[in-house]
Design an enzyme around this catalytic site. Structure first.
Site, PDB file in Angstrom:
ATOM      1  N   PHE A  50       0.815  -1.209   0.000  1.00 22.24           N
ATOM      2  CA  PHE A  50       0.000   0.000   0.000  1.00 22.24           C
ATOM      3  C   PHE A  50       0.848   1.259   0.000  1.00 22.24           C
ATOM      4  O   PHE A  50       0.359   2.350   0.245  1.00 22.24           O
ATOM      5  CB  PHE A  50      -0.962   0.013   1.197  1.00 22.24           C
ATOM      6  CG  PHE A  50      -0.270  -0.028   2.532  1.00 22.24           C
ATOM      7  CD1 PHE A  50       0.073   1.132   3.192  1.00 22.24           C
ATOM      8  CD2 PHE A  50       0.054  -1.235   3.119  1.00 22.24           C
ATOM      9  CE1 PHE A  50       0.716   1.099   4.427  1.00 22.24           C
ATOM     10  CE2 PHE A  50       0.682  -1.276   4.355  1.00 22.24           C
ATOM     11  CZ  PHE A  50       1.018  -0.110   5.008  1.00 22.24           C
ATOM     12  N   VAL A  73       7.609   4.273  -3.365  1.00 22.98           N
ATOM     13  CA  VAL A  73       8.807   5.054  -3.075  1.00 22.98           C
ATOM     14  C   VAL A  73       9.252   5.768  -4.345  1.00 22.98           C
ATOM     15  O   VAL A  73       9.280   5.172  -5.422  1.00 22.98           O
ATOM     16  CB  VAL A  73       9.954   4.166  -2.552  1.00 22.98           C
ATOM     17  CG1 VAL A  73      11.163   5.027  -2.201  1.00 22.98           C
ATOM     18  CG2 VAL A  73       9.502   3.363  -1.330  1.00 22.98           C
ATOM     19  N   LYS A  78       8.733   7.897   0.683  1.00 21.98           N
ATOM     20  CA  LYS A  78       7.751   6.818   0.749  1.00 21.98           C
ATOM     21  C   LYS A  78       6.396   7.449   0.990  1.00 21.98           C
ATOM     22  O   LYS A  78       6.239   8.270   1.896  1.00 21.98           O
ATOM     23  CB  LYS A  78       8.101   5.851   1.877  1.00 21.98           C
ATOM     24  CG  LYS A  78       7.104   4.719   2.055  1.00 21.98           C
ATOM     25  CD  LYS A  78       7.518   3.816   3.210  1.00 21.98           C
ATOM     26  CE  LYS A  78       6.518   2.688   3.431  1.00 21.98           C
ATOM     27  NZ  LYS A  78       6.900   1.817   4.579  1.00 21.98           N
ATOM     28  N   ASP A  88      13.073  -8.664   9.810  1.00 21.55           N
ATOM     29  CA  ASP A  88      12.926  -8.793   8.361  1.00 21.55           C
ATOM     30  C   ASP A  88      14.254  -8.553   7.654  1.00 21.55           C
ATOM     31  O   ASP A  88      14.298  -7.885   6.613  1.00 21.55           O
ATOM     32  CB  ASP A  88      11.863  -7.820   7.860  1.00 21.55           C
ATOM     33  CG  ASP A  88      11.194  -8.299   6.567  1.00 21.55           C
ATOM     34  OD1 ASP A  88      11.344  -9.501   6.239  1.00 21.55           O
ATOM     35  OD2 ASP A  88      10.538  -7.491   5.900  1.00 21.55           O
TER      36      ASP A  88
END
Length: 336
Positions: A34, A37, A52, A146
């Protein structure tokens, strides 16, 4: 979103809040579920950033507003040479914006897909730089969760890690395990475990505990030993502290102050003079995007005119949440 699509803006008062109008939109370089960049240039300083932007309505519909706010809150308090640092955050009717450091070297996934073969010395330096970032996050009680080539960006000289703030129940050790996976993939161009996208979580856990990781004979024993320490299945025994890394014999020759100050040149340097990213992002923005960023000013002006004529057409429930988002959004300016 080409460089010539934005009109020149008048000079701004340095005391006023930074807004979308303070930037010239240059081109799109990435997208998420959603958010997107783009590369921007601040009109007054001519400094380049990555911007972003996240569509408010989509964030509300997908119940992601809390995560965005949490990310903003965390990033405001972070500043480190190997993190992508937040400079500004602001909003308009359609989007929320985060303006961060621009890294022109692309991410490590892109370079792997371009068939770059990273030498052991380069990966060794990357590991040192990333553990400094992990140690900093750990000192702030933040688990990244991550770590992967996609989230490790390069400038012309060194990598930086984009902050991920998804909620998690893991310990800090999970980031160091992911670092081991990343180092292995950079050296061998594939991951150490064979896992398909449809593999169940129970099967994945079993693979991690029982699979034998194969290490090519060409790798040095020091690198193999280090990756084994990072891929230790038991988090209690795994390397998960900066001191573990700094005391390891394979890294005894590292000048850690020089690493932190980016004074060590890696063997791999991304191509200068161009953006190292997939060009389809720009094509999609120009051709497929229904609300392109470079047409925002005209679109919002028209929307304001139309809304004044027929305000009742908006869904009350959605409008209520959008108004709450507008009220609670965290505005930030690192320069103030």
């Amino acid at each position: 979103m080409g460089a010539n699509t934005s009109s020149k803006s008048p000079p701004f008062d340095e005391n006023e809040d930074v807004t979308f109008d303070h930037f010239e939109i240059l081109r799109a370089i990435g997208k998420g579920s959603f958010g997107k960049v783009c590369v921007v240039q601040k009109n007054d300083t001519k400094k380049m950033y990555a911007m972003k932007y996240m569509n408010k309505q989509k964030c509300v519909e997908r119940n992601e507003v809390r995560n965005v706010f949490k990310e903003l809150q965390i990033m405001q308090g972070l500043e480190h040479p190997f993190l992508v640092n937040l400079w500004y955050s602001f909003q308009d009717e359609e989007d929320m914006f985060m303006v961060v450091d621009l890294l022109l070297g692309g991410d490590l996934r892109y370079h792997l897909q371009q068939n770059v073969r990273f030498q052991e010395g380069t990966v060794k330096l990357f590991i040192c730089e990333l553990v400094l970032a992990l140690d900093y996050l750990q000192s702030r009680h933040i688990i990244h969760r991550d770590i992967k080539p996609d989230n490790i960006l390069l400038d012309e000289h060194a990598p930086e890690m984009f902050n991920s703030t998804k909620p998690t129940g893991y310990s800090f050790a999970v980031d160091w395990w992911s670092l081991g996976i990343t180092a292995y993939e950079l050296l061998r161009t594939r991951r150490p475990y064979h896992i398909r996208s449809n593999t169940s979580t129970n099967e994945i856990a079993h693979v991690f505990k029982t699979a034998t990781v194969m290490y090519p004979a060409a790798w040095s024993t020091g690198m193999v030993s280090l990756i084994k320490k990072l891929l230790e299945p038991n988090p209690e025994k795994r390397f998960s502290q900066l001191k573990d890394i700094q005391d390891f014999p394979y890294l005894s020759d590292v000048n850690w102050d020089a690493v932190l100050q980016k004074r060590i040149m890696p063997e791999f340097i991304p191509t200068k003079g161009r953006l190292n990213c997939d060009p389809t992002f720009e094509l999609e923005e120009m051709i497929l995007e229904s609300k392109p960023l470079h047409k925002k000013k005209k679109r919002l002006a028209k929307k304001e005119k139309d809304t004044s004529k027929n305000n009742s057409s908006q869904a009350c429930h959605l409008q209520k949440h959008l108004e709450m988002l507008q009220r609670d959004f965290i505005v930030f300016n690192r320069e103030k």
